[in-house]
Write an enzyme that holds these catalytic residues in place. Structure first.
Site, PDB file in Angstrom:
ATOM      1  N   ARG A 144       0.843  -1.201   0.000  1.00 27.56           N
ATOM      2  CA  ARG A 144       0.000   0.000   0.000  1.00 27.56           C
ATOM      3  C   ARG A 144       0.871   1.242   0.000  1.00 27.56           C
ATOM      4  O   ARG A 144       1.862   1.321   0.713  1.00 27.56           O
ATOM      5  CB  ARG A 144      -0.884  -0.009   1.246  1.00 27.56           C
ATOM      6  CG  ARG A 144      -1.478   1.343   1.657  1.00 27.56           C
ATOM      7  CD  ARG A 144      -2.233   1.177   2.962  1.00 27.56           C
ATOM      8  NE  ARG A 144      -2.655   2.414   3.578  1.00 27.56           N
ATOM      9  CZ  ARG A 144      -2.018   3.047   4.561  1.00 27.56           C
ATOM     10  NH1 ARG A 144      -0.873   2.542   5.036  1.00 27.56           N
ATOM     11  NH2 ARG A 144      -2.490   4.164   5.072  1.00 27.56           N
TER      12      ARG A 144
ATOM     13  N   ARG B 276      -6.769  15.779   8.067  1.00 27.85           N
ATOM     14  CA  ARG B 276      -5.423  15.684   8.630  1.00 27.85           C
ATOM     15  C   ARG B 276      -4.914  17.075   8.973  1.00 27.85           C
ATOM     16  O   ARG B 276      -5.303  18.062   8.337  1.00 27.85           O
ATOM     17  CB  ARG B 276      -4.452  15.015   7.637  1.00 27.85           C
ATOM     18  CG  ARG B 276      -4.698  13.531   7.439  1.00 27.85           C
ATOM     19  CD  ARG B 276      -3.734  12.930   6.444  1.00 27.85           C
ATOM     20  NE  ARG B 276      -3.922  11.482   6.324  1.00 27.85           N
ATOM     21  CZ  ARG B 276      -3.275  10.581   7.033  1.00 27.85           C
ATOM     22  NH1 ARG B 276      -2.354  10.970   7.895  1.00 27.85           N
ATOM     23  NH2 ARG B 276      -3.521   9.295   6.877  1.00 27.85           N
TER      24      ARG B 276
ATOM     25  N   LYS C 235     -13.059   1.702   2.188  1.00 30.35           N
ATOM     26  CA  LYS C 235     -12.633   1.675   3.580  1.00 30.35           C
ATOM     27  C   LYS C 235     -13.793   2.113   4.482  1.00 30.35           C
ATOM     28  O   LYS C 235     -14.339   3.207   4.326  1.00 30.35           O
ATOM     29  CB  LYS C 235     -11.425   2.597   3.793  1.00 30.35           C
ATOM     30  CG  LYS C 235     -10.176   2.133   3.057  1.00 30.35           C
ATOM     31  CD  LYS C 235      -9.013   3.081   3.272  1.00 30.35           C
ATOM     32  CE  LYS C 235      -8.424   2.968   4.658  1.00 30.35           C
ATOM     33  NZ  LYS C 235      -7.243   3.860   4.830  1.00 30.35           N
TER      34      LYS C 235
ATOM     35  N   THR D  71      -5.118  -2.425  10.435  1.00 32.00           N
ATOM     36  CA  THR D  71      -4.797  -1.495  11.532  1.00 32.00           C
ATOM     37  C   THR D  71      -4.382  -2.221  12.809  1.00 32.00           C
ATOM     38  O   THR D  71      -5.143  -2.995  13.383  1.00 32.00           O
ATOM     39  CB  THR D  71      -5.945  -0.523  11.877  1.00 32.00           C
ATOM     40  OG1 THR D  71      -6.449   0.091  10.689  1.00 32.00           O
ATOM     41  CG2 THR D  71      -5.420   0.586  12.792  1.00 32.00           C
TER      42      THR D  71
END
Length: 345
Positions: free
Chosen positions: A42, A83, A225, A283
């Site tokens: 990724r 972010r 996702k 994760t």
């Protein structure tokens, strides 16, 4: 959606992904990772671009060729994820200290949301590792927007880390302008799949699919996702519009109490199995191995159970991107996946 026609070098049939980064940029390291069972990697486009990572992608492809592997290259787009911006240097946030809003490079939409919220709003940073809370709306200094933040859970904050505001529904586009540019060049760099973050509805996926098709990427797969409650509630409507569902437990764990997360993971797994849709678990699968050579027993059990639940793929992130032992991480990941497959037989 498109079927995966790529050769899978993992005998278990479960696809194993690492994440690109400075810890696995050397040819020999990547070759060892492939030999341990890695199928693909990724690239997180929240921190770089395809052009900037071109040398690393070239090394990755060379390593795959020398190991006789047809590699998978996934790009993880920025999408609607929030972010912080660039910081001059890493910031140490200490438990209990008070800081001004301007001390952290929050996106403007986050600043406006905090201004409009009553004191007590929580702010999660870096996948929830750090926790802040608004304490007052009284103006305390020039340019501080009248907000003071208390550090509830401190640590080191670096540039471009994720931001989440529990209970807030901040409207942002499905794709940034840079996302669209990366999609336009995806085929040029050999991208095999696009990961769309924070999917909220089928419209998000339809928008990305349209961009891929227009860029000549009809054969590039689309991974959705699941990272927020909107994604969970729309899960069944998302399935026909993607090739794989990604149970992205980092931000998903920020959207609820942590003890609620395992049940949600089980629910998503069940819905995907019943619909015949592939799904990935990702994760902190081997988070302890970021700085140590051996995993915890709990981590190994987590991987094992993900496979038993029917995961078509598993992925590690910072463990291989910036960790100290990327090859060992893939070793334990692949061995545990293999053992789970043996158990299923």
């Amino acid at each position: 959606m498109q079927e995966n026609s790529k050769k899978n070098n993992n005998k278990t049939g479960v696809v194993i992904y690492g994440t690109m980064g400075p810890s696995c940029r050397e040819l020999n390291t990547l070759k060892e990772m492939f030999r341990e069972g890695m199928n693909g990697i990724r690239l997180n486009l929240s921190h770089t671009t395809l052009e900037e990572a071109s040398n690393l992608i070239e090394t990755f492809n060379k390593a795959a060729l020398e190991c006789n592997v047809t590699p998978e290259l996934l790009i993880d787009m920025q999408g609607p994820e929030l972010r912080i911006g660039a910081l001059d240097k890493a910031v140490r946030l200490k438990d209990g200290e008070m800081i001004g809003l301007e001390e952290i490079a929050f996106p403007e939409v986050v600043v406006q949301e905090l201004i409009n919220r009553a004191p007590g709003q929580e702010i999660l940073l870096d996948d929830g590792k750090l926790l802040l809370q608004t304490e007052t709306s009284e103006k305390v200094g020039e340019g501080d927007a009248g907000i003071i933040l208390r550090v509830m859970r401190g640590g080191i904050l670096e540039s471009r880390k994720s931001v989440a505001l529990p209970g807030c529904n901040i409207k942002t586009p499905a794709m940034t302008l840079n996302d669209r540019e990366q999609i336009r060049r995806a085929r040029e760099f050999g991208v095999t799949a696009v990961m769309q973050p924070f999917v909220r509805s089928k419209e998000d996926l339809m928008e990305v699919r349209k961009a891929l098709d227009e860029a000549g990427g009809k054969d590039i797969r689309l991974f959705a996702k699941i990272e927020n409650k909107s994604g969970i509630s729309h899960l069944e409507e998302l399935i026909p519009y993607c090739d794989e569902i990604v149970i992205a437990r980092g931000d998903l764990g920020n959207a609820m109490e942590l003890w609620e997360l395992p049940a949600v993971q089980k629910h998503i797994s069940k819905v995907c199995r019943e619909a015949g849709r592939a799904f990935m678990v990702v994760t902190q699968m081997l988070d302890s191995m970021t700085h140590r050579q051996f995993p915890t027993r709990a981590e190994v059990s987590d991987i094992f159970n993900a496979v038993l639940d029917g995961a078509a793929s598993v992925m590690v992130t910072g463990e291989t991107a910036t960790g100290d032992y990327p090859v060992q991480v893939i070793h334990y990941l692949a061995k545990t996946v293999h053992e789970a497959q043996l158990y299923l037989k």
